[in-house]
Every structure is written in C-alpha cells, then in structure tokens.
Scaffold this motif. Sequence first.
Motif, PDB file in Angstrom:
ATOM      1  N   LEU A  28       0.839  -1.203   0.000  1.00 27.35           N
ATOM      2  CA  LEU A  28       0.000   0.000   0.000  1.00 27.35           C
ATOM      3  C   LEU A  28       0.873   1.251   0.000  1.00 27.35           C
ATOM      4  CD1 LEU A  28      -2.676   1.516   0.295  1.00 27.35           C
ATOM      5  CD2 LEU A  28      -2.568   1.058   2.741  1.00 27.35           C
ATOM      6  N   TRP A  32       0.571   4.003  -2.900  1.00 26.60           N
ATOM      7  CA  TRP A  32       0.184   5.356  -2.481  1.00 26.60           C
ATOM      8  C   TRP A  32       1.213   6.380  -2.977  1.00 26.60           C
ATOM      9  CZ3 TRP A  32      -4.123   7.492  -0.503  1.00 26.60           C
ATOM     10  CH2 TRP A  32      -4.034   8.775   0.038  1.00 26.60           C
ATOM     11  N   GLU A  87      -7.395  10.935   3.015  1.00 23.29           N
ATOM     12  CA  GLU A  87      -7.111  10.132   4.198  1.00 23.29           C
ATOM     13  C   GLU A  87      -5.870   9.325   3.839  1.00 23.29           C
ATOM     14  OE1 GLU A  87     -10.627   8.424   6.427  1.00 23.29           O
ATOM     15  OE2 GLU A  87     -11.481   8.716   4.425  1.00 23.29           O
ATOM     16  N   GLN A  89      -3.106   6.985   2.817  1.00 22.18           N
ATOM     17  CA  GLN A  89      -3.071   5.558   2.538  1.00 22.18           C
ATOM     18  C   GLN A  89      -4.435   4.879   2.668  1.00 22.18           C
ATOM     19  OE1 GLN A  89       0.279   3.439   4.134  1.00 22.18           O
ATOM     20  NE2 GLN A  89       1.690   5.102   3.682  1.00 22.18           N
ATOM     21  N   LYS A  90      -5.507   5.687   2.593  1.00 16.62           N
ATOM     22  CA  LYS A  90      -6.866   5.124   2.619  1.00 16.62           C
ATOM     23  C   LYS A  90      -7.707   5.611   1.450  1.00 16.62           C
ATOM     24  CE  LYS A  90      -7.106   4.398   7.569  1.00 16.62           C
ATOM     25  NZ  LYS A  90      -7.756   4.733   8.822  1.00 16.62           N
ATOM     26  N   SER A  91      -7.778   6.938   1.254  1.00 19.49           N
ATOM     27  CA  SER A  91      -8.661   7.434   0.196  1.00 19.49           C
ATOM     28  C   SER A  91      -8.285   8.840  -0.255  1.00 19.49           C
ATOM     29  CB  SER A  91     -10.124   7.432   0.662  1.00 19.49           C
ATOM     30  OG  SER A  91     -10.326   8.398   1.666  1.00 19.49           O
ATOM     31  N   ILE A 117     -10.249   4.506  -3.322  1.00 17.36           N
ATOM     32  CA  ILE A 117     -10.138   3.823  -2.038  1.00 17.36           C
ATOM     33  C   ILE A 117      -9.002   2.816  -2.153  1.00 17.36           C
ATOM     34  CG2 ILE A 117     -11.315   2.375  -0.324  1.00 17.36           C
ATOM     35  CD1 ILE A 117     -12.717   5.072  -0.705  1.00 17.36           C
ATOM     36  N   SER A 119      -6.635  -0.244  -0.325  1.00 19.44           N
ATOM     37  CA  SER A 119      -6.582  -1.236   0.750  1.00 19.44           C
ATOM     38  C   SER A 119      -5.520  -2.267   0.413  1.00 19.44           C
ATOM     39  CB  SER A 119      -7.946  -1.903   0.938  1.00 19.44           C
ATOM     40  OG  SER A 119      -8.321  -2.600  -0.238  1.00 19.44           O
ATOM     41  N   GLU A 120      -4.963  -2.888   1.462  1.00 14.24           N
ATOM     42  CA  GLU A 120      -3.908  -3.880   1.262  1.00 14.24           C
ATOM     43  C   GLU A 120      -4.271  -5.179   1.961  1.00 14.24           C
ATOM     44  OE1 GLU A 120       0.913  -4.472   1.904  1.00 14.24           O
ATOM     45  OE2 GLU A 120      -0.077  -2.755   2.808  1.00 14.24           O
ATOM     46  N   THR A 125      -2.109  -4.526  -3.111  1.00 13.40           N
ATOM     47  CA  THR A 125      -2.920  -3.326  -2.887  1.00 13.40           C
ATOM     48  C   THR A 125      -4.027  -3.254  -3.919  1.00 13.40           C
ATOM     49  OG1 THR A 125      -1.040  -2.168  -1.949  1.00 13.40           O
ATOM     50  CG2 THR A 125      -2.871  -0.800  -2.729  1.00 13.40           C
TER      51      THR A 125
END
Length: 168
Positions: A28, A32, A87, A89-91, A117, A119-120, A125
Amino acid sequence: MKSNGLFDFSIDRENRTIRITREFDASLELVWQAWTMPQLLDQWCAPNPYRTETKTLDFQEGGFWHYAIVSPEGNKHWSRYDYKKIEPQKSITELRAFSDENGRVNPDFPRTECTLIFSETDGKTRVKITEKYKSPEMFEKMATTSHKKGFSSHLKNLDDLLLTLKNR
C-alpha cells in the motif's frame, strides 16, 4: 510486473458512474507513493504512447494537481484535479476538470468527482475508483471501450513502475 488479472471496469448509465477496481502486487505504501508523488505519477499516469507532465502538485486537501497529457508529437492536453478530501493511505476524493496551461478550469465541462479507495491484503494493494460524471456528454465519452483500454494501459504502466521500485 505481471498483474494478477484483477481489473474490473463497470458502467452505471443510470447514475453516470464508472467504477474501476485494480489490484497491484505491491505494498500500500508503494502504490500510495506512486499515486501521490509527481516524479512517480509522471512515469505511469498516461496511456501509451502518451506521457504525463506535472506542472504543479500540491497534495493536500484544498491543493491540486495540474498536469498535461503529452502526445508523441508534443501536443499537451491540460487537466486539473482539486483535492477535496485525503485520508493518507486510505482514500482520495478529487474534482477532475479540463483546464488550460495556467490551471484555469474549462467552464464548458462540469467537473467529475472521483473517489479512490486504497486497501492492502497479503502485500497486494487494491484500488477502487469511482468516477461520477455531472455532464451526460462527458459520461458518454468516457463510458467506452476506448476509455477502458486507455485506463488499462496506464495501470499496466504502474505495474511496471512498481516492479522497478520494489527492486531498488
């Protein structure tokens, strides 16, 4: 890098929405970085044989990415993504628009809201992208096999970049 094959591109005509899901064989953190750092974005974020050239990237809420897609002949097509919400490493939620070389948004095309979005799971990822089009005309231009092929092409470029970054 060989992708694991997960590439889903679905079209919701009723809501003028395109959803894309893609999985990468990388952490991730690495994915990112590739999505948020101009020196990395410029290495993958255009379908072949085009390339991306960042003019400005201020990756923070209220900031924006202003860049050109450059054709093999050197023609530049400018865009601007304004970051509404991030956010880490999230969104990412952004407003996408065509612009001119100075970053002025083209008022003839309503902006497209895009949410990504991240996710890992088990070192892979997944990125889920939702594009919501206000403009019926722009939606119809993008809800095509051509857009799907272009998107697939530049995500393949990301696969290749991630392999290079993982091996450093």
